[in-house]
Design an enzyme around this catalytic site. Structure first.
Site: not given
Ligand code: NAD
Length: 487
Positions: A230-231, A461, A26, A454, A150-151, A153, A250, A178, A284
């Protein structure tokens, strides 16, 4: 500076360690210093967390909704009492300035526990359906063990926004924060236990993109709620679909803010700045494509430039600081790469565009950046940057701007600034997004549904709508007479 938790995971009401898991460092983004070392969950830890949640869920679901609600409201109260300590931890975890975390992070998590704790006593009601002599009734029932991912941010907010409706509805949750921000969620788990939740109802395990799939594919998991890109969403939704699991997605965005020529310009600039620079642009729902009517473009840009250059960047622990660093070195590199692409593809750099020379040290600071004369085909107008980079695009005509605003695979959010309310409603009606704002931006109180359309995801949520995504209907047909058969 240290923020080492007692152990990496919180399972069945206590801290648990398994040093066989990959090390997760961390890092405090303002200095680059390692403030804690944790371990990703091993398969044994994952089994332990899910088994504990499965056990606890049965008991928790047997409580009355009002009794579950009391626990959540108590958790909200504890979070509010500890707001300063939790906000300081969130600042260490993310680098976001204390000025923000003290009003936006644990507080919005507490709002969520309070809201769902409050509504759940009446929200789980079913209905009675008369059928002549026979009749039927419905019950709203929890799904079972749900996984939250979780992400980085909003680590504490995400842990609560997923945990509160899930627990209110009678599920147990295994939450994986994350790997970039592993600290805050552990505190949420501790607080829920202190508030009276049965052990195992909310477990936190650490892990990365290798760990997530093990949770998603576990046969005892009924639902996955992901906040991420998205990926990642495509992968998680695909894996969940192969086992017909419920999902909430999300995901990311490239949201438009449309500023008409009759708008209050200062208010529109405030909206655009909130929607691009809050949390160092790592939100996001940010409105990163700001469409400004040609008639007000010059005034808009001049005032925006002055206000952007006055943003106080620096030590996130200083209450005066308005903008902290980006969450990681890698994320800053990614954003700097987009800024270079913007320059190379011909956008006009209005302000920012690099690393500030006003902050010393190894932190991942970046200047809030504004590009003008951005065209729809430029990379910075098409891809989610996830940093403080605002793209200003010109427009002339309402129909044209709606078509251009919608010309994206994303559909998370959108905003409109205008003094003409019939135009405001006409335009939001046509914008393709899950959450829209008129004459403001990025306000997400727990009372309103939040989520995307989309490629930005599905499910919602917050608000009572979130409960539908953590429960399902059970229908009971009651035969009042003799059961007849034709054979
Ligand atoms: P990320 O997609 O890289 O990772 C998100 C989480 O998914 C992490 O905890 C990661 O460890 C986990 N992860 C990764 N690959 C996985 C898999 N194959 N299976 C299961 N878990 C997996 O995203 P990030 O970089 O942490 O966050 C940024 C992204 O999140 C941006 O695209 C942002 O727009 C999006 N976001 C969306 C919202 C929303 O509410 N719509 C809120 C915050 C962030």
């Amino acid at each position: 500076m240290k923020a080492q938790p007692q152990a990496s995971h919180y399972i069945d009401g206590e801290y648990v360690e398994d040093t066989d898991g990959t090390v997760i460092e961390s890092i405090y983004p303002a200095t680059g210093e390692v403030i804690a070392r944790l371990h990703a969950a091993t398969p044994a830890i994952i089994e332990k967390a899910i088994a504990s949640a499965k056990r606890a869920q049965k008991e928790w679901a047997s409580w009355s909704p009002a009794a579950r609600g009391r626990v959540l409201k108590k958790a909200a109260e504890i979070m509010r009492t500890r707001n300063r300590e939790l906000s300081e931890l969130e600042t260490l975890d993310t680098g976001k300035p204390i000025q923000e975390t003290i009003v936006a992070d644990p507080t919005s998590g507490a709002d969520s526990f309070e809201f769902f704790g409050g509504i759940i006593a009446t929200a789980m009601n079913g209905s009675q359906i008369p059928l002549g002599g026979d009749w039927a009734y419905t019950k709203r029932v929890p799904l079972g063990v749900v996984v939250g991912i979780g992400a980085w941010n909003y680590p504490q907010q995400i842990a609560c926004w997923k945990g509160a409706p899930a627990l209110a509805a009678g599920n147990a949750m295994v939450f994986k924060p994350s790997e970039v921000t592993p600290l805050g969620a552990l505190k949420i788990a501790e607080i829920l236990i202190e508030a009276g939740a049965p052990k195992g109802v909310y477990n936190v395990i650490q892990g990365d993109r290798e760990t997530g799939p093990l949770l998603v594919s576990h046969p005892d998991v009924a639902k996955v709620s992901l906040t991420g890109s998205v990926p990642t969403g495509r992968k998680v939704a695909g894996a969940a679909a192969s086992q017909l699991k419920h999902v909430t997605m999300e995901l990311g965005g490239k949201s438009p803010i449309v500023v008409f020529d009759d708008a209050d310009i200062d208010s529109a600039i405030s909206g655009a700045m909130l929607g691009n620079f809050y949390s160092t642009g790592q939100v996001c729902s940010n409105g990163t494509r700001v469409f400004v009517h040609k008639a007000i473009k010059e005034t808009f840009l001049a005032r925006l430039k002055a206000r952007t250059e006055a943003i106080l960047i620096g030590d996130p622990q200083d209450e005066a600081t308005q903008m902290g660093p980006m969450v990681s070195y890698a994320q800053r590199e990614k954003v700097l790469g987009y800024i270079e692409k913007g320059k190379a593809e011909g956008a006009t750099l209005v302000t920012g565009g690099g690393i500030p020379n006003t902050v010393s040290g190894e932190g991942y600071f970046i200047q809030p950046t504004v590009f003008a004369d951005v065209t729809d085909d430029m990379t910075i107008a098409r891809e989610e940057i996830f940093g403080p980079v605002m793209c200003v695009l010109d427009f002339d005509d309402e129909a044209e701007v709606i078509a251009r605003a919608n010309a994206t695979e994303f559909g998370l959010s959108a905003g409109v600034f205008t003094a003409d309310f019939s135009r405001a409603h006409r335009v939001v009606d046509q914008l393709e997004a899950g959450t829209l704002w008129i004459n403001t931006y990025n306000l997400c109180p727990v009372e309103i549904p939040f989520g995307g359309s989309k490629q930005s995801g599905f499910g919602r949520e917050n608000s009572a709508a979130a409960l539908e995504h953590y429960s399902e209907l059970k229908t009971v047909y009651v035969g009042m007479g003799k059961c007849e058969a034709p054979y």
